[in-house]
Design an enzyme around this catalytic site. Structure first.
Site, PDB file in Angstrom:
ATOM      1  N   ASP A   1       8.323  78.022  54.590  1.00  0.00           N
ATOM      2  CA  ASP A   1       9.181  77.745  53.441  1.00  0.00           C
ATOM      3  C   ASP A   1       9.632  76.283  53.364  1.00  0.00           C
ATOM      4  OD1 ASP A   1      11.193  77.820  51.497  1.00  0.00           O
ATOM      5  OD2 ASP A   1      11.751  79.852  52.043  1.00  0.00           O
TER       6      ASP A   1
ATOM      7  N   SER B   1      10.260  76.463  47.667  1.00  0.00           N
ATOM      8  CA  SER B   1      10.276  77.918  47.859  1.00  0.00           C
ATOM      9  C   SER B   1      10.044  78.632  46.529  1.00  0.00           C
ATOM     10  CB  SER B   1      11.608  78.317  48.511  1.00  0.00           C
ATOM     11  OG  SER B   1      11.575  79.640  48.964  1.00  0.00           O
TER      12      SER B   1
END
Length: 703
Positions: A324, A62
């Site tokens: 993500d 991320s």
């Protein structure tokens, strides 16, 4: 080419997911590279330690993937010290007579990536997370599309700016760094929505399964000059080669395809579900054949996926959508450990013999919330709300990391996490990181929040190198420092071999203290602008969302009417949710408490006020606030009673209803019914139509 001898220490970095708190991780990297560079410049001078420390692998999930990937790009453009402006230099807590850093950063493009550019509202105009450029379909201007709640095209612009940076020198002319491996391995985790299928043999049959936890592995050359052998694990792993020599010079209008794809992989890893748009990755199909996984596997065994045979024979590339990487692997410590050490643990972990370590940088090291008794309630909506966090927490749980973490003598793993202590105080501040509000999205509210966390990251990294990253004098690495108090971490120089010495000594510009930045607060005027922009974004995406669900004109009309009726409620919910967290963390101007609460009880009083601002309830009870804040009911009652007597000009003035069913209800005075809706008959009708919500066990009790 620089070959390290036996007195060398190898490091890997594991950069956790952090959303807007990636600004903190970026600050840590900025200072780490500054410290390593200053040491290298002074190498060979009298009294300067002659051992070496080298970086071999960077893994990220991320926000950590963006920081690691674009940190490599920033370093390729050279160390470029940037001083504070006069206004910035005055915004720090300083001890009289102390010497402080005057540098804002040494990697300006990384600073821009995390502090200057990612914003919900661009005060000077232009693209931001709430603008609507992303709603226009580039292939069909008459058609609007919705890919995410926020405008993710801003991230594309940030990526392109980082890759084309106007500052620095051409990577082709930047000499490689002696503290970076000749082949630097970069891993970025992603959540592959298409999946990777496997077939497992079970005696006389097989069992099919599929994983969505994926990663992209780059092997970057040209950034470092340290000639070192790869671990056996990473040497066998599939990787995508990438050369710093092909990175475009500053200001170039063109980005080579391989670097554009590299940046896209970082954006794919940070595509927070719903909030930010998913990203497509195209990778050669052979990347999945014989790849290594961070687990113990018998020699000679290969873990290969079982793609559909016809499809596999007819394709060269695997194309898949990603969200993500932190959804499945938010702390890619495992990849860093295997890539650096070749297995799930270092061969030498004790202080006397350790020669390698993974440093994890985690802006949010706190454990997930442990639900109180009775939660979640056995109702459909509550179960659905609890399901998504439960799946994420389970995916992130790694039992294999528990045992090594219990060994206090293990010097193969370290953690850098936010710490914030005010001068003269030994206790940690309750809230250490400004980007921590709203589950990590709050840093995008204000550049001041991100700037604070970047500098806190620099300060914490400096303290980490000074006081934590160390080895005892008996370790061969410490030979050139032994007995030198300048590099000794323990207090008493007479400790002998029991003394601890800094693995990365602070020299040159890295010596002066990085000052503690003042706690930032959001201006009320900026808060009002933010809510206006939120309202505009909701107005723009609601019709697109409704049209995308049905082609029926009637159902679309009903949906649009419903969105109009619910629009105000959604905006109110968002406004109160943001306000509540700003209050709780003392990050909004105008909410300064009376003097009797400005010390030890201040955080507790703000916790009570945050509950009164929460959009979950219209009115609160003492018992409900006490349960939510874990504060005693007597303290809660005392605070509420005092807050009903503050001046009407204070935003934290509390309104108390008359007793209902033997219990008083409270809310902020700014939330009480006003004007037409406060008239008794109208109020009664409104309560009958939609009863106000309270935190009583009987939901919907009228106030």
């Amino acid at each position: 080419m620089q070959a390290f001898g036996h007195s060398s220490f190898e490091i890997g970095l594991a950069l956790s997911g952090a959303i807007s708190a990636g600004a903190y991780t970026a600050g840590v990297l900025d200072f780490l590279f500054q410290a390593l560079d200053e040491w290298e410049k002074l190498r060979g001078e009298p009294g300067v330690p002659n051992h070496r420390v080298g970086l071999k692998v960077v893994t990220g999930a991320s926000a950590g993937a963006i920081t690691g990937a674009l940190g490599v790009v920033a370093l390729a453009r050279g160390i470029q010290p940037q001083p504070f402006t006069a206004a910035e230099a005055s915004n720090f807590s300083r001890k009289q007579g102390a010497s402080y850093k005057t540098l804002r950063c040494v990697l300006p493009s990384l600073y821009d990536t995390w502090v200057t550019n990612p914003r919900l509202v661009a005060k000077e105009g232009g693209m931001d997370f709430l603008s609507t450029e992303d709603l226009r379909n580039p292939n069909d201007r008459a058609r609007e599309t919705l890919r995410s709640l926020l405008n993710a095209r801003l991230l594309d612009a940030i990526k392109e700016q980082a890759l084309r940076s106007k500052s620095g020198i051409s990577p082709a002319t930047q000499p490689p760094y002696d503290y970076i491996a000749e082949k630097l391995h970069v891993y970025m985790t992603v959540s592959n929505l298409r999946g990777i299928p496997f077939t497992v043999a079970f005696g006389n049959s097989t069992y099919g399964m599929q994983t969505h936890g994926d990663r992209i592995h780059y092997a970057i050359d040209g950034l470092g000059a340290w000639s070192c052998a790869d671990s056996s694990w990473v040497a066998k792993d599939r990787s995508i080669p990438l050369s710093i020599a092909t990175l475009p010079p500053p200001g170039s209008p063109n980005i080579p395809p391989e670097w554009d794809e590299y940046g896209t992989c970082a954006l794919a890893s940070s595509a927070f579900p719903l909030g930010l748009a998913s990203r497509e990755i195209v990778t050669p199909i052979e990347q999945y054949e014989g790849r290594q996984y961070p687990m113990s596997v018998p020699d000679g065994v290969l873990i290969n996926p079982k793609f559909p045979e016809t499809w596999f024979r007819s394709t060269q590339s695997y194309v898949f959508q990603n969200v993500d990487g932190g959804v499945i692997n938010n702390n890619p410590f495992d990849y860093a450990q295997y890539a650096l050490m070749g297995s799930g643990s270092a061969e030498r972990t004790g202080g006397a013999e350790a020669n390698a370590a993974v440093i994890m940088i985690s802006p949010f090291p706190e454990p997930p919330a442990f639900l109180p008794d009775g939660q979640p309630l056995p109702e459909l909506v509550n179960i659905l709300r609890a399901l998504f966090p439960a799946l994420i927490n389970q995916a992130r749980f790694k039992a294999s990391e528990l045992a090594p973490a219990l060994d206090k003598n293990d010097r193969s793993r370290f953690l850098i996490a936010p710490h914030r202590k005010l001068d003269g105080k030994n206790t940690e501040e309750r809230y250490t990181i400004a980007c921590g509000l709203l589950g990590g999205f709050g840093g995008f509210l204000d550049e001041k929040f991100r700037a604070h966390d970047f500098q806190l990251g620099r300060r914490n990294c400096q303290r980490f190198l000074q006081h934590t990253l160390s080895l005892p004098g008996e370790n061969p690495l410490c030979a050139s420092m032994k007995g030198d108090a300048q590099y000794q971490i323990t207090a008493d120089p007479a400790d002998g071999d029991n003394a601890e010495y800094a693995i990365v000594p602070l020299l040159g510009s890295a010596v002066a203290e990085v000052a503690l930045p003042n706690w930032p607060r959001f201006a009320n005027s900026d808060f009002n602008v933010l809510i206006t922009r939120v309202k505009s974004r909701i107005s723009a995406i609601a019709p697109i969302l409704i049209r995308g669900q049905t082609a029926s004109p009637l159902l679309r009309s009903i949906g649009l009417l419903g969105s109009l009726l619910g629009h105000k409620r959604v905006v109110t919910f968002v406004r109160l949710a943001i306000l509540s967290d700003l209050i709780r963390r003392d990050q909004i101007e105008g909410w300064e408490l009376p003097s009797q609460w400005r010390d030890s009880a201040a955080d507790d009083v703000r916790a009570i006020l945050a509950e009164l601002a929460s959009p979950a309830y219209d009115f609160r009870t003492v018992a409900g606030i006490s349960s939510a804040t874990h504060l005693g009911p007597g303290f809660v009652t005392e605070v509420l009673n005092q807050l009903t007597r503050v001046g009407s000009d204070k935003p934290f003035l509390v309104w108390r209803t008359s007793q209902t069913e033997g219990e008083q209800l409270f809310t902020l005075a700014s939330r009480k019914p006003r004007g037409f809706w406060s008239l008794p008959l109208i109020k009664s009708f409104g309560n009958w139509l939609e009863p106000p919500t309270t935190d009583r066990k009987q939901a919907g009790t009228s106030a």
